[in-house]
Design an enzyme around this catalytic site. Structure first.
Site, PDB file in Angstrom:
ATOM      1  N   ARG A  79      16.212  -6.812  21.928  1.00  0.00           N
ATOM      2  CA  ARG A  79      14.746  -6.655  21.908  1.00  0.00           C
ATOM      3  C   ARG A  79      14.334  -5.417  22.699  1.00  0.00           C
ATOM      4  O   ARG A  79      13.311  -4.789  22.424  1.00  0.00           O
ATOM      5  CB  ARG A  79      14.049  -7.918  22.465  1.00  0.00           C
ATOM      6  CG  ARG A  79      12.529  -7.772  22.541  1.00  0.00           C
ATOM      7  CD  ARG A  79      11.796  -9.117  22.632  1.00  0.00           C
ATOM      8  NE  ARG A  79      12.313  -9.984  23.677  1.00  0.00           N
ATOM      9  CZ  ARG A  79      12.087  -9.832  24.985  1.00  0.00           C
ATOM     10  NH1 ARG A  79      11.352  -8.827  25.421  1.00  0.00           N
ATOM     11  NH2 ARG A  79      12.600 -10.682  25.864  1.00  0.00           N
ATOM     12  N   TYR A  84      -5.794   0.628   5.913  1.00  0.00           N
ATOM     13  CA  TYR A  84      -5.107  -0.540   5.354  1.00  0.00           C
ATOM     14  C   TYR A  84      -5.824  -1.791   5.899  1.00  0.00           C
ATOM     15  O   TYR A  84      -6.046  -1.906   7.115  1.00  0.00           O
ATOM     16  CB  TYR A  84      -3.635  -0.513   5.779  1.00  0.00           C
ATOM     17  CG  TYR A  84      -2.885  -1.756   5.392  1.00  0.00           C
ATOM     18  CD1 TYR A  84      -2.840  -2.164   4.067  1.00  0.00           C
ATOM     19  CD2 TYR A  84      -2.242  -2.519   6.353  1.00  0.00           C
ATOM     20  CE1 TYR A  84      -2.167  -3.323   3.711  1.00  0.00           C
ATOM     21  CE2 TYR A  84      -1.561  -3.676   5.995  1.00  0.00           C
ATOM     22  CZ  TYR A  84      -1.537  -4.075   4.672  1.00  0.00           C
ATOM     23  OH  TYR A  84      -0.875  -5.224   4.324  1.00  0.00           O
ATOM     24  N   ASP A 128      -1.860   7.223  11.034  1.00  0.00           N
ATOM     25  CA  ASP A 128      -1.008   6.416  10.165  1.00  0.00           C
ATOM     26  C   ASP A 128      -0.534   7.346   9.048  1.00  0.00           C
ATOM     27  O   ASP A 128      -1.318   7.756   8.196  1.00  0.00           O
ATOM     28  CB  ASP A 128      -1.820   5.225   9.618  1.00  0.00           C
ATOM     29  CG  ASP A 128      -0.973   4.296   8.755  1.00  0.00           C
ATOM     30  OD1 ASP A 128       0.053   4.746   8.220  1.00  0.00           O
ATOM     31  OD2 ASP A 128      -1.363   3.111   8.606  1.00  0.00           O
ATOM     32  N   LYS A 145       7.670   1.389   3.479  1.00  0.00           N
ATOM     33  CA  LYS A 145       7.222   2.178   2.332  1.00  0.00           C
ATOM     34  C   LYS A 145       8.147   3.372   2.066  1.00  0.00           C
ATOM     35  O   LYS A 145       9.327   3.187   1.854  1.00  0.00           O
ATOM     36  CB  LYS A 145       5.767   2.591   2.570  1.00  0.00           C
ATOM     37  CG  LYS A 145       4.869   1.442   3.012  1.00  0.00           C
ATOM     38  CD  LYS A 145       4.765   0.392   1.939  1.00  0.00           C
ATOM     39  CE  LYS A 145       3.975  -0.856   2.212  1.00  0.00           C
ATOM     40  NZ  LYS A 145       3.616  -1.311   3.505  1.00  0.00           N
TER      41      LYS A 145
HETATM   42  N1  LCS Z   1      -0.412   1.128   7.180  1.00  0.00           N
HETATM   43  C1  LCS Z   1      -0.514   1.363   5.860  1.00  0.00           C
HETATM   44  C2  LCS Z   1      -1.141   2.638   5.387  1.00  0.00           C
HETATM   45  C3  LCS Z   1      -0.053   0.435   4.947  1.00  0.00           C
HETATM   46  O1  LCS Z   1      -0.166   0.699   3.640  1.00  0.00           O
HETATM   47  C4  LCS Z   1       0.527  -0.779   5.422  1.00  0.00           C
HETATM   48  C5  LCS Z   1       1.020  -1.818   4.498  1.00  0.00           C
HETATM   49  C6  LCS Z   1       0.609  -0.988   6.813  1.00  0.00           C
HETATM   50  C7  LCS Z   1       0.130  -0.012   7.654  1.00  0.00           C
HETATM   51  C8  LCS Z   1       1.215  -2.241   7.383  1.00  0.00           C
HETATM   52  O2  LCS Z   1       2.584  -2.218   7.180  1.00  0.00           O
HETATM   53  P1  LCS Z   1       3.544  -3.510   7.065  1.00  0.00           P
HETATM   54  O3  LCS Z   1       3.236  -4.371   8.231  1.00  0.00           O
HETATM   55  O4  LCS Z   1       3.205  -4.195   5.778  1.00  0.00           O
HETATM   56  O5  LCS Z   1       4.910  -2.955   7.097  1.00  0.00           O
HETATM   57  N2  LCS Z   1       0.514  -1.685   3.186  1.00  0.00           N
HETATM   58  C9  LCS Z   1       0.643  -2.524   2.189  1.00  0.00           C
HETATM   59  C10 LCS Z   1       0.034  -2.342   0.950  1.00  0.00           C
HETATM   60  O6  LCS Z   1      -0.754  -1.432   0.635  1.00  0.00           O
HETATM   61  N3  LCS Z   1       0.402  -3.312   0.149  1.00  0.00           N
HETATM   62  O7  LCS Z   1       1.206  -4.226   0.797  1.00  0.00           O
HETATM   63  C11 LCS Z   1       1.424  -3.775   2.151  1.00  0.00           C
END
Ligand code: LCS
Length: 393
Positions: free
Chosen positions: A58, A111, A183, A208
């Site tokens: 961790r 998001y 971001d 992503k």
């Molecule tokens: N920031 C952006 C721009 C994102 O698109 C997402 C997830 C996150 C943060 C959060 O990331 P995660 O915790 O899911 O790894 N975006 C998503 C979307 O557009 N569709 O499903 C997840």
């Protein structure tokens, strides 16, 4: 090897590599929760920060550390902090850097959960937030209050593809001593490097483009300076949102082809954006590679390419959009983005459904908006899939 001396593509292959005892050519997976100390004094020295030996996964782990060094190198940053998800990164940043009475300004179309967690939960601890068009520097200036502490920018924003001017944001932040956070999920460091503009922090949903294969969920934060890293790292460790070593290995593997994947999916996206823009059943298309994008020139300046994300609206609004989404065969009807496969989804009822309708509309997330994450398939096949789906509308 000093990764600052080699190019981006060479960094993807070599940066962060571990010098392991057997000469492994790839990063070994240290699938362990804990590490053996040489003796009691060594254990105490590790905890006191006087030895850089590993303690507990961790806190740190060689495989995870390798990924952190790799992404820090790609982003031209100081060090990375790998986390369990993109939201793990958001929460580490919010909880480490905002205090009771502080105010945060954010891009309106962030998001969904990045906004929901702030409005629903951090507000309970007395933290205020405003959601504005951060693409307009005058609007940022207007929104600044005496207690503003952070500018939280998502560019291009999910899902509106709105673009903020990184240089202007940093200029305003420096005038008011604000922390700047970007971001960079939609771009990846292949297309855009906010730290080079002076941002303090960049983060990703590593789920992503960085991982790129739709098989893990993770996140990463990279800071420009040691000072910010030293604040964020203990928060991640104590929140317990660390990445798993196997997951880190998967991302390191996926990252090797980042440039190739980005180039291919972006080339496909450009052709699809043109196809959509000329389609009689499409009302509008928002893609940074089209001159019709309101920030086309800015995108050309601060992004190496327009990327693989496209938003568009059908002339028949949401019912036409639903028919389209229900009719695709090759494209996958699913949330997430940035993988090798083409995904289609409806933000108002899916990724951004927890934001109230008024706020959604004010931030440009119309009920009819459909989002495409373009993959690396043969573009002819994506186009013919869309064409047969459009025929059913
Ligand atoms: N920031 C952006 C721009 C994102 O698109 C997402 C997830 C996150 C943060 C959060 O990331 P995660 O915790 O899911 O790894 N975006 C998503 C979307 O557009 N569709 O499903 C997840």
């Amino acid at each position: 090897m000093d990764s600052k001396k080699i190019g981006f593509n060479s960094r993807l292959i070599h940066a962060g590599m571990i010098d392991d005892q057997f000469g492994s050519a790839t990063v070994p997976i240290y699938q362990t929760s804990t590490f053996k100390f040489k003796n009691a004094d060594h254990g105490a020295a590790c905890f006191a920060g006087e030895s850089d030996g590993y303690i507990y996964t961790r806190i740190n782990n060689p495989t995870i550390n390798s990924l952190e060094q790799l992404v820090a190198s790609l982003e031209d940053g100081y060090k990375g902090i790998a986390v369990s998800s993109g939201m793990g990164a958001v929460n580490t940043i919010y909880s480490a850097l905002l205090e009771q009475g502080d105010h945060m300004i954010s891009t309106a179309a962030v998001y969904g959960p990045s906004r929901v967690i702030m409005e629903k939960h951090y507000s309970k601890y007395g933290i205020e937030s405003s959601y504005i068009d951060t693409g307009d520097p005058a609007k940022i200036r207007e929104a600044i209050r005496p207690n503003t502490r952070m500018l939280f920018i998502e560019t291009p924003a999910n899902p509106t593809m709105d673009i903020s001017d990184l240089e202007e944001v940093v200029k305003i932040a420096r005038e008011h001593q604000l922390i700047t956070v970007a971001d960079n999920t939609f771009c990846s460091p292949y297309l855009q490097k906010p730290l080079d503009y002076g941002f303090d922090i960049v983060f990703h949903s590593i789920t992503k483009f960085l991982n790129g294969h739709a098989d893990i969920v993770g996140g990463i934060i990279v800071t420009r300076e040691k000072e910010m890293y030293d604040i964020l790292r203990p928060m991640m460790v104590n929140l317990g949102c660390n990445m798993d070593p196997h997951q880190a290995y998967m991302v390191i593997r996926g990252l090797k082809t980042l440039s190739l994947r980005m180039e291919r999916s972006q080339e496909n996206a450009m052709k699809i954006a043109h196809y959509l823009e000329n389609h009689p059943k499409v009302a509008w298309v928002k893609y940074p590679g089209l001159p019709s994008h309101p920030k086309y020139k800015l995108a050309k300046r601060q992004m190496k390419g327009p990327g693989a994300m496209i938003s568009f609206e059908m002339k028949g609004g949401i019912s036409a959009g639903k028919t389209l989404m229900n009719s695709v065969n090759l494209c996958i009807l699913a949330v997430s983005l940035g993988g090798v496969e083409t995904l289609i989804q409806h933000p108002a009822s899916m990724t951004h459904s927890k934001i109230n309708q008024q706020a959604r509309e004010r931030s440009g997330i119309t009920d009819g908006l459909v989002r495409l994450s373009v993959g690396i398939e043969d573009v002819e096949d994506i186009l013919s899939d869309l064409e047969q789906a459009f025929d059913k509308v």
